[in-house]
Design an enzyme around this catalytic site. Structure first.
Site, short mmCIF file in Angstrom:
data_model
loop_
_atom_site.label_atom_id
_atom_site.label_comp_id
_atom_site.label_asym_id
_atom_site.label_seq_id
_atom_site.Cartn_x
_atom_site.Cartn_y
_atom_site.Cartn_z
N ASP A 16 -0.84 -8.86 -1.99
CA ASP A 16 -1.74 -7.71 -2.09
C ASP A 16 -2.87 -7.98 -3.09
OD1 ASP A 16 -0.63 -7.13 -4.64
OD2 ASP A 16 -0.64 -4.98 -4.27
N LYS A 28 -4.52 -0.32 -14.77
CA LYS A 28 -3.09 -0.29 -15.02
C LYS A 28 -2.89 -0.56 -16.50
CE LYS A 28 -1.43 -1.64 -10.43
NZ LYS A 28 -0.69 -2.65 -9.62
N ASP A 51 -3.71 -7.30 -6.19
CA ASP A 51 -3.53 -7.79 -7.57
C ASP A 51 -2.26 -8.62 -7.70
OD1 ASP A 51 -1.86 -5.55 -7.27
OD2 ASP A 51 -2.03 -4.98 -9.36
N ASP A 56 0.93 -8.11 -7.24
CA ASP A 56 2.24 -7.64 -7.71
C ASP A 56 3.14 -7.26 -6.52
OD1 ASP A 56 0.96 -5.30 -6.99
OD2 ASP A 56 1.39 -4.22 -8.84
N ARG A 57 2.57 -7.25 -5.30
CA ARG A 57 3.39 -7.00 -4.11
C ARG A 57 3.26 -8.18 -3.16
NH1 ARG A 57 2.45 -2.43 -0.72
NH2 ARG A 57 0.26 -2.52 -1.21
N HIS A 109 7.51 -4.33 -3.88
CA HIS A 109 7.55 -4.69 -5.31
C HIS A 109 8.95 -5.19 -5.61
CE1 HIS A 109 3.87 -2.61 -6.91
NE2 HIS A 109 4.03 -1.85 -5.84
N SER A 164 -5.40 -2.58 -7.00
CA SER A 164 -4.28 -3.11 -6.24
C SER A 164 -4.65 -3.30 -4.76
CB SER A 164 -3.07 -2.18 -6.41
OG SER A 164 -1.92 -2.75 -5.84
N HIS A 165 -3.94 -2.60 -3.87
CA HIS A 165 -4.11 -2.80 -2.42
C HIS A 165 -5.15 -1.86 -1.80
CE1 HIS A 165 -1.21 0.42 -3.04
NE2 HIS A 165 -1.70 0.95 -1.94
N ARG A 220 -6.83 5.63 -11.00
CA ARG A 220 -7.43 5.03 -9.80
C ARG A 220 -8.39 6.00 -9.13
NH1 ARG A 220 -3.52 1.59 -5.88
NH2 ARG A 220 -2.52 1.27 -7.91
#
Length: 448
Positions: free
Chosen positions: A239, A110, A241, A243-244, A326, A100-101, A14
């Site tokens: 979030d 990822k 992507d 996943d949260r 998560h 992500s966030h 990232r």
């Protein structure tokens, strides 16, 4: 080409685009994952950031030039990518282009193996880093580029893990923050008897309304307001992507992730008694208490999705939850699905016949500080200082992730950030007064 090696993190790759992470790096990572995994087929997906489309093309070029086929599943969430990889044995690795966030100027990658186990710290990230930095790739017969539509199969899989008949007609506000969580959610609401009130569902890589980060209270302001305006049963925040996932009750109050963990663990253990549930070092004592009362086994784990997923695989855990929202399911390849977490919670609220806040109320037995960050140059030295000061009085000391010291009526954990010169503090006490007193005390020591 000079590559900033700090982009290789414990859980993913990232950095700021294009300064740290650009098409050249993405191309090399595409080649590196084929070398590491020896995959003949790699699934590739991407989020709604403006840089994601060109980065995914570079990834595909790297994968195919290293001799593997690239299966482009398009604009998706990370859980959809994980599903596409794990559900199909012929898919031997996966790359999701997402930060992500993180704010809009970032992007990331990822990586995972064919069973959706992340490539992270201790599971191959060091090898990926070495391959990318050395840039020594041998020629190969180019692979093909394939396209695959995966959304319908993902929705069907997630719905197979709940009992739709249990869900009552609830009113739900969902804020996807102009990110890819908006793609699968309408499909689920077609199959359940609930009213969806969408907030910021238009895809926009500028994230014009707020960051796609449900952990930040300031990103929940509009969601809370809408829940109250609509007299909704709950609010959901997704979030960048997907996943949260974060939750707000019908009163517009944030419900912490460790309390969601306790609710879902109890439900899963009713169906599968005696199973193992993991909770991270920041979580309330209530998580362990609820799991054990439900007849399950509770085990503490480190922070970070790559580390937790590996522990789930190694120990056969049924379910795991992180303070950072998560939630991981053995029935869903030991990875996250915010969609599944939302549906599980809708089942729990529906079956209880009570309001969301009433279900949560009995879990509010302790007073938690939330995570507090401190800029500290000597993180190890500061953790050692705290252990020396408090260790003699502690009933339990853990070095699983930083240091956690437990006492009869309170506990604290300090752990170093993987990516920044920060020390992160979490603490909890039986009374609000004791929590505030200890927070003040620890803040003074850490800030010295």
């Amino acid at each position: 080409m000079s590559i900033n090696s700090s982009i290789f993190k414990a859980y993913d790759i990232r950095g700021i685009y294009p300064r740290d992470l650009n098409e050249e790096v993405a191309y090399l990572v595409g080649r590196a994952i084929v070398v590491l995994t020896r995959a003949k087929t790699v699934v590739v997906g991407y989020d709604a950031r403006f840089s994601s489309d060109s980065l995914v093309q570079a990834v595909i070029k790297g994968v195919t030039e290293q001799g593997a086929d690239a299966v482009n599943i398009g604009l998706v969430t990370t859980p959809i990518l994980n599903f596409a990889v794990a559900e199909h044995p012929e898919h031997e690795a996966g790359i999701m282009v997402t930060a992500s966030h993180n704010p809009k100027e970032y992007n990331g990658l990822k990586l995972c193996y064919g069973n959706a186990l992340p490539i992270g710290e201790n599971t191959g990230m060091a090898d990926i880093k070495k391959l990318v930095l050395e840039e020594k790739f041998s020629a190969a017969m180019p692979g093909k580029i394939l396209k695959k539509e995966i959304l319908d199969a993902y929705v069907e899989k997630v719905l197979s893990l709940i009992d739709v008949k249990n869900i009552k007609p609830l009113k739900i506000v969902v804020d996807t923050a102009n990110a890819v969580g908006a793609i699968p959610l309408p499909e689920f609401f077609k199959k359940i008897p609930c009213q969806l009130i969408p907030l910021y569902f238009e895809l926009d890589g500028n994230f014009p309304n707020h960051e796609a980060n449900p952990l930040k209270e300031e990103t929940l302001v509009d969601l809370k307001k809408k829940v109250l305006e609509e007299s909704a049963d709950l609010g959901v925040a997704i979030d960048g992507d997907a996943d949260r996932i974060g939750f707000v009750d019908e009163k517009g109050e944030t419900v912490r992730a460790d309390l969601i963990l306790a609710l879902i663990a109890k439900k899963i253990l009713e169906e599968k008694p005696g199973g193992l549930v993991l909770y991270d070092v920041r979580s309330s004592r209530i998580a362990r208490e609820v799991v054990e009362k439900a007849g399950g086994r509770a085990e503490m784990c480190r922070v970070g999705h790559a580390l937790i997923k590996k522990q789930m695989w190694d120990n056969g855990a049924l379910f795991a939850g992180e303070f950072s929202s998560h939630f991981y399911y053995r029935d869903f390849y030991n990875v996250e699905s915010g969609d599944l977490t939302m549906l599980k919670l809708l089942e729990i609220i529906s079956l209880s016949g009570r309001k969301f806040s009433e279900i949560v109320a009995p879990l509010l037995r302790y007073h938690h500080s939330g995570e507090i960050n401190f800029e500290v140059s000597d993180k190890e030295g500061k953790m050692k200082e705290l252990e020396e000061k408090y260790g003699a009085a502690a009933s339990e000391i853990s070095h699983l992730d930083g240091v956690r010291l437990d006492f009869s009526d309170w506990w604290f954990n300090v752990r170093p950030s993987n990516t920044e010169p920060l020390l992160r503090l979490n603490l909890e006490a039986k009374t609000k007064e004791l929590m505030e007193q200890k927070k003040k005390e620890l803040t003074e020591i850490i800030s010295k």
